[in-house]
Design an enzyme around this catalytic site. Structure first.
Site: not given
Length: 570
Positions: A270, A44, A280
């Site tokens: 992850r 994104e 983020k």
RNA sequence: UGGGGCGUGGCCAAGUGGUAAGGCACGGGACUUUGGAUCCCGUAUCGAAGGUUCGAAUCCUUCCGCCCCAGCCA
């Protein structure tokens, strides 16, 4: 030596065990379920990529390469309020820099908006989606809890025609943000909350970075992602573990729409790295609050940060290969990343001598005004890189740390009366130390042995240490920035209850040294070019460098067994 | 206490019933014109307990622990 199934340019040796994803793919190819593999990296555009994304990039593009398939770069840009072209540009740069190429297959979920809308119309007609007038708060209440089923919205059984009409009017902009949503009609009692009639379209009167004002309704991620994958004929849709619960919705979507293919979602764990953060949100906070100098601060785990720090794409790809891919939670020791760069740079980086904390040395018996050019290998690991010429003269700088007035046990370097080798050239014997009023050593008076030119003595006497140096008259000034881990604890998840994560920032993560002296050959070195400063570490030229004002970043120090034994002693 | 995952040495990670790969880290040694590099050597019975089997990290049962999910974020 390549693994089966891959005419593509791959480099994995046969002996390398396959991770569970590659094994699934290999089986799908062998069984004939698929004749080719298609993956995608779907960021994104709402932030900068970090090392965790690099793991995913290497996986997706790596798998495609190895099995002779393709990997698309697709932006998941379904939320106009959070996204920006600044981020798409940085992401494109980062993936390219890492060494991957998607050819012409650069896609945007927003390019599929019309098609998704048409699919959705079909869904509504089939009674599989409905317009809900509940507010966000009400939807939450109706959703139930982890242990109690949800209850159906009073709007759940609206006639198809009414849903169609309302949905079309949503698109036309007749309603305010939040006034209505379109929901998939699945099962409000499902133990999987994602299946309790998930919202698939919301109203957002906001300009989109690509579609502008063309839309005021935007499809949600889960729905969009599955459709986008199907449209692109993705065979294996790889994502992280937290989407495991979403898979039933992913499957529901591709099963209930006339999409052209039926991709399979597979989840992996992850990456977590010690002494840093990967979220983020936290990274954004560090940047916005000025706790670091920006997204490309060399202490950041972002791709741009690592790049500025001096990490090479090769080392990051090697790191990704070494950590592997699996489903268990992990916390990878940052030492593994550091080892990957050292390994790469050891083979490829040019060597240079740089003195970070200079101590002046006068060679009393060396002829005044004489200058010799010393030929030293550019990289002892690779003779094909040739030699470099380094000027030598009567007054030198050496590292302050390479002299001890009172040498501790096992200290091999300079101290009064001791002899060492100056890298690439003569033996140097320490005479006396000159001190200033405060007792600090300001200069060493030494002598050299002319017979030892080249670094060995004809009489066979040995020396236990070799130190680096730079000729004072020829040295270039440089600023050197030393970096250390961003946080003081390896795992922020272990933070004390109630303590702000930012209080764990390492106050010593950046140390700026302004008095550095480097060999003249470094003049004009290109930004980001890497060097090993002999005996110190790997450094790269920071983009802040200006003509006559060199700035270096320390990528990673060399292994230092002396420092280790010394630490053990204390 | 609903659902979905995961538990192999300090950290990653192979192993898919036949008697525990590899990397990093750590420790020791050799070599060395970077106390770098390189090269040797060293350390685990697989969350626990039962069971099946000639044989189990791999199969079954129970238990324990950890992670994720109640955005009109992705």
């Amino acid at each position: 030596m390549t693994i089966p199934g891959g005419p593509g340019g791959n480099s994995r040796p046969d002996s390398a065990p396959l991770d569970f994803i590659r094994e699934i793919i290999r089986n799908d190819l062998e069984s004939g379920k698929h004749s080719t593999v298609a993956t995608r990296f779907p960021p994104e555009p709402n932030g900068y990529l970090h090392i965790g994304h690099a793991k995913s990039i290497c996986l997706n593009f790596g798998v495609a390469e190895e099995f002779g398939g393709t990997c698309n770069l697709r932006f998941d840009d379904t939320n106009p309020t959070k996204e920006d072209v600044e981020y798409v540009d940085s992401i494109i740069d980062a993936v390219h820099w890492l060494g991957f190429d998607w050819g012409t297959r650069l896609y945007y979920a927003s390019d599929y908006f019309e098609r998704i809308y048409q699919y959705t119309l079909g869904l509504v007609r089939e009674g599989k989606a409905y317009v809900d007038d509940l507010t966000a708060d009400q939807i939450r209440e109706y959703r139930g809890t982890l242990t109690e089923p949800g209850k159906e919205s009073p709007w759940r059984n609206r006639p198809v025609e009414e849903n169609l009409d309302l949905f079309e009017r949503m698109r036309r902009g007749e309603f305010e943000d939040g006034a209505k949503v379109l929901r998939a009609r699945i099962d409000m009692a499902s133990p999987n909350l994602n299946l309790r009639d998930p919202v698939i379209y919301r109203i957002r009167h906001a300009a989109h970075h690509r579609t502008g004002d063309a839309w005021c309704i935007y499809p949600m991620y889960d729905y969009t992602h599955a459709i986008s994958d199907a449209i692109e004929h993705i065979t294996h849709s790889l994502c992280t573990l937290e989407f495991e619960d979403h898979r039933p919705l992913y499957d529901w979507t591709v099963d209930n729409l006339p999409v052209p293919s039926r991709p399979r979602q597979i989840e992996f764990a992850r990456l977590n790295l010690t002494y840093t953060v990967m979220s983020k949100r936290k990274l954004l906070q560090l940047v916005q609050e000025g706790l670091v100098s920006g997204w490309d601060d060399p202490r950041m785990p972002t791709i741009v940060g690592l790049r500025r720090r001096g990490y090479t794409p090769e080392s990051i790809r090697e790191f990704a290969a070494r950590i592997g891919v699996a489903k268990r939670e992990n916390m990878v020791d940052v030492a593994l990343l550091e080892d990957a760069v050292r390994d790469d740079l050891n083979r490829r980086a040019r060597r240079a001598m740089a003195v970070l904390r200079p101590l002046r040395v006068v060679i009393e018996n060396y002829p005044e005004g004489q200058v010799e050019r010393i030929e030293i290998p550019v990289n002892p690991e690779d003779a094909s890189m040739g030699t470099r010429s380094v000027p030598f003269s009567k007054v030198l700088y050496i590292e302050r740390d390479d002299f001890r007035e009172v040498p501790p046990p096992k200290y091999f370097r300079l101290s009064p009366g001791r002899e060492v080798r100056l890298r690439g050239t003569y033996f140097l014997k320490c005479g006396r130390a000159v001190k200033d009023a405060s007792g600090e050593v300001t200069e060493l008076r030494c002598t050299y042995d002319p017979a030892t030119r080249g670094g060995s003595s004809p009489d066979g006497r040995k020396v236990k240490a070799t130190i680096h140096w730079v000729s004072a008259a020829h040295a270039l000034d440089a600023e050197v920035r030393l970096y250390d881990r961003l946080f003081t604890v390896p795992d922020l998840h272990d933070a004390e209850e109630g303590r702000d994560w930012k209080s764990y920032l390492n106050p010593d993560s950046l140390e700026v040294l302004r008095g550095g002296k480097v060999e003249p050959g470094l003049d004009g070195a290109a930004p980001l070019s890497a060097f090993q400063f002999e005996r110190l570490g790997y450094f790269c030229v920071d983009p802040d460098t200006r003509p006559g004002a060199l700035v270096f970043n320390r990528t990673v120090p060399l292994r230092d067994t002396w420092a280790r034994t010394q630490a053990q002693a204390t």
